[in-house]
Design a protein around this motif. Structure first.
Motif, mmCIF file in Angstrom:
data_model
loop_
_atom_site.group_PDB
_atom_site.id
_atom_site.type_symbol
_atom_site.label_atom_id
_atom_site.label_comp_id
_atom_site.label_asym_id
_atom_site.label_seq_id
_atom_site.Cartn_x
_atom_site.Cartn_y
_atom_site.Cartn_z
ATOM 1 N N ARG A 132 0.844 -1.191 0.000
ATOM 2 C CA ARG A 132 0.000 0.000 0.000
ATOM 3 C C ARG A 132 0.878 1.238 0.000
ATOM 4 O O ARG A 132 1.855 1.311 0.740
ATOM 5 N N PHE A 133 0.487 2.208 -0.822
ATOM 6 C CA PHE A 133 1.269 3.449 -0.920
ATOM 7 C C PHE A 133 0.414 4.527 -1.582
ATOM 8 O O PHE A 133 -0.311 4.277 -2.538
ATOM 9 N N ALA A 134 0.436 5.734 -1.035
ATOM 10 C CA ALA A 134 -0.169 6.927 -1.646
ATOM 11 C C ALA A 134 -1.593 6.692 -2.143
ATOM 12 O O ALA A 134 -1.975 7.173 -3.207
ATOM 13 N N GLY A 135 -2.398 5.964 -1.379
ATOM 14 C CA GLY A 135 -3.773 5.700 -1.778
ATOM 15 C C GLY A 135 -3.949 4.539 -2.733
ATOM 16 O O GLY A 135 -5.069 4.247 -3.161
ATOM 17 N N TRP A 136 -2.864 3.876 -3.068
ATOM 18 C CA TRP A 136 -2.914 2.739 -3.989
ATOM 19 C C TRP A 136 -2.602 1.441 -3.243
ATOM 20 O O TRP A 136 -1.886 1.447 -2.244
ATOM 21 N N THR A 137 -3.114 0.333 -3.789
ATOM 22 C CA THR A 137 -2.747 -0.993 -3.315
ATOM 23 C C THR A 137 -2.289 -1.812 -4.507
ATOM 24 O O THR A 137 -3.018 -1.925 -5.507
ATOM 25 N N ALA A 138 -1.084 -2.350 -4.427
ATOM 26 C CA ALA A 138 -0.561 -3.211 -5.486
ATOM 27 C C ALA A 138 -0.752 -4.661 -5.071
ATOM 28 O O ALA A 138 -0.252 -5.091 -4.028
ATOM 29 N N HIS A 139 -1.504 -5.402 -5.888
ATOM 30 C CA HIS A 139 -1.759 -6.817 -5.628
ATOM 31 C C HIS A 139 -0.870 -7.636 -6.568
ATOM 32 O O HIS A 139 -1.183 -7.795 -7.749
ATOM 33 N N PHE A 140 0.228 -8.156 -6.042
ATOM 34 C CA PHE A 140 1.146 -8.911 -6.883
ATOM 35 C C PHE A 140 0.678 -10.341 -7.119
ATOM 36 O O PHE A 140 1.189 -11.009 -8.011
ATOM 37 N N ASP A 141 -0.294 -10.791 -6.338
ATOM 38 C CA ASP A 141 -0.807 -12.140 -6.560
ATOM 39 C C ASP A 141 -1.723 -12.202 -7.778
ATOM 40 O O ASP A 141 -1.854 -13.245 -8.410
ATOM 41 N N GLU A 146 -4.939 -1.201 -7.379
ATOM 42 C CA GLU A 146 -6.270 -0.804 -6.917
ATOM 43 C C GLU A 146 -6.198 0.610 -6.347
ATOM 44 O O GLU A 146 -5.368 0.899 -5.474
ATOM 45 N N ASP A 147 -7.069 1.495 -6.828
ATOM 46 C CA ASP A 147 -7.066 2.860 -6.304
ATOM 47 C C ASP A 147 -7.922 2.941 -5.045
ATOM 48 O O ASP A 147 -8.499 1.938 -4.581
ATOM 49 N N ALA A 148 -8.018 4.142 -4.468
ATOM 50 C CA ALA A 148 -8.734 4.316 -3.206
ATOM 51 C C ALA A 148 -10.213 3.984 -3.330
ATOM 52 O O ALA A 148 -10.869 3.646 -2.336
ATOM 53 N N GLY A 149 -10.751 4.074 -4.535
ATOM 54 C CA GLY A 149 -12.156 3.764 -4.754
ATOM 55 C C GLY A 149 -12.423 2.315 -5.096
ATOM 56 O O GLY A 149 -13.573 1.947 -5.354
ATOM 57 N N GLY A 150 -11.390 1.487 -5.117
ATOM 58 C CA GLY A 150 -11.567 0.080 -5.406
ATOM 59 C C GLY A 150 -11.487 -0.290 -6.875
ATOM 60 O O GLY A 150 -11.681 -1.456 -7.234
ATOM 61 N N VAL A 151 -11.191 0.682 -7.740
ATOM 62 C CA VAL A 151 -11.063 0.408 -9.174
ATOM 63 C C VAL A 151 -9.693 -0.210 -9.441
ATOM 64 O O VAL A 151 -8.670 0.324 -8.988
ATOM 65 N N GLU A 152 -9.672 -1.319 -10.171
ATOM 66 C CA GLU A 152 -8.419 -2.028 -10.426
ATOM 67 C C GLU A 152 -7.950 -1.856 -11.862
ATOM 68 O O GLU A 152 -8.759 -1.824 -12.791
ATOM 69 N N THR A 153 -6.639 -1.743 -12.018
ATOM 70 C CA THR A 153 -5.986 -1.657 -13.320
ATOM 71 C C THR A 153 -4.927 -2.748 -13.393
ATOM 72 O O THR A 153 -4.062 -2.821 -12.514
ATOM 73 N N PRO A 154 -4.982 -3.616 -14.406
ATOM 74 C CA PRO A 154 -3.991 -4.701 -14.471
ATOM 75 C C PRO A 154 -2.616 -4.196 -14.888
ATOM 76 O O PRO A 154 -2.491 -3.191 -15.588
ATOM 77 N N PHE A 155 -1.588 -4.892 -14.429
ATOM 78 C CA PHE A 155 -0.241 -4.627 -14.919
ATOM 79 C C PHE A 155 0.407 -5.955 -15.277
ATOM 80 O O PHE A 155 0.007 -7.018 -14.789
#
Length: 233
Positions: A132-141, A146-155
């Motif tokens: 978690r950082f700066a309002g973001w959550t990175a899900h490496f699994d 994921e932004d603060a509103g729960g919207v996810e962007t794939p990488f």
């Protein structure tokens, strides 16, 4: 512990056989396919840890397949191709491939490259799969931001390697040489271009101002610094 699964997609029987034998001797599980359709059908049954993909396929454009694999599968993607031009290597890396090996090759080199690429997942198990950082959550699994509103962007897996490198060392300078040593791959124009593209895409996904990014800062002539506070969970 189950051995990593390596999927081989190449229309040349001799190459499939050579790679399967070398990887089996090195302790990997393997599956081999001559056509993209067979390969994609197998992905629905089991997700490989590593995909070795030839670009010259009889039934599918290899580059478009590499791009989809990088975004959707979360596997290490290594291109194996007879296309030796720098632009081909750059394009493959820009589309999300983790590495690019030119034919003809020594199978021991392929084994070494795969082992190098699998070091990053071993580090993931030590630090956790969520940051978690700066309002973001990175899900490496599941390879998603994921932004603060729960919207996810794939990488892609390749973008995730770069992001993890930053999140593992916040507020510390990371030089190009350190990136090359940690992420693997041959130093040179294709590696530098691939890093530029991956960092640019991460900035876009983090909705950074390209003229004044607040998280991933470029220190010209030196490298990069990630400025956010990071909490692993």
């Amino acid at each position: 512990m189950t051995a990593p699964l390596v999927s081989i997609l190449d229309d040349e029987p001799a190459i499939r056989s050579m790679l399967s034998e070398a990887l089996a001797d090195a302790g990997f599980r393997t599956s081999a396919f001559a056509r993209a359709a067979e390969f994609e059908a197998a992905l629905k049954r089991a997700r490989p840890d590593v995909c070795l993909v030839d670009l010259g396929l009889p039934d599918r454009d290899g580059l478009s397949l590499v791009h989809r694999l990088a975004l959707e599968q979360g596997a290490v993607v290594i291109i194996i191709s007879g296309r030796a031009q720098v632009q081909d290597r750059v394009t493959g890396l820009e589309l999300g491939a983790d590495d690019y090996i030119i034919k003809p090759f020594d199978p021991t080199e392929v084994v070494a490259r795969i082992r190098a690429r699998l070091r990053a997942p071993r580090r993931e198990t030590q630090r956790g799969n969520t940051a978690r950082f700066a309002g973001w959550t990175a899900h490496f699994d599941r390879y998603a931001l994921e932004d603060a509103g729960g919207v996810e962007t794939p990488f892609s897996h390749a973008e995730g390697e770069v992001l993890r490198l930053f999140l593992d060392a916040p507020k510390r300078l990371i030089t190009r040489a350190q990136m090359q040593e940690s992420l693997g791959g041959a130093a040179g124009e294709s590696f530098d271009r691939a890093m530029d593209v991956r960092i640019s895409r991460l900035r876009q996904k983090l909705r950074e101002d390209p003229r004044n990014p607040r998280l991933i800062k470029t220190i010209y002539g030196a490298g990069y610094i990630f400025l956010g506070d990071v909490e692993w969970g």
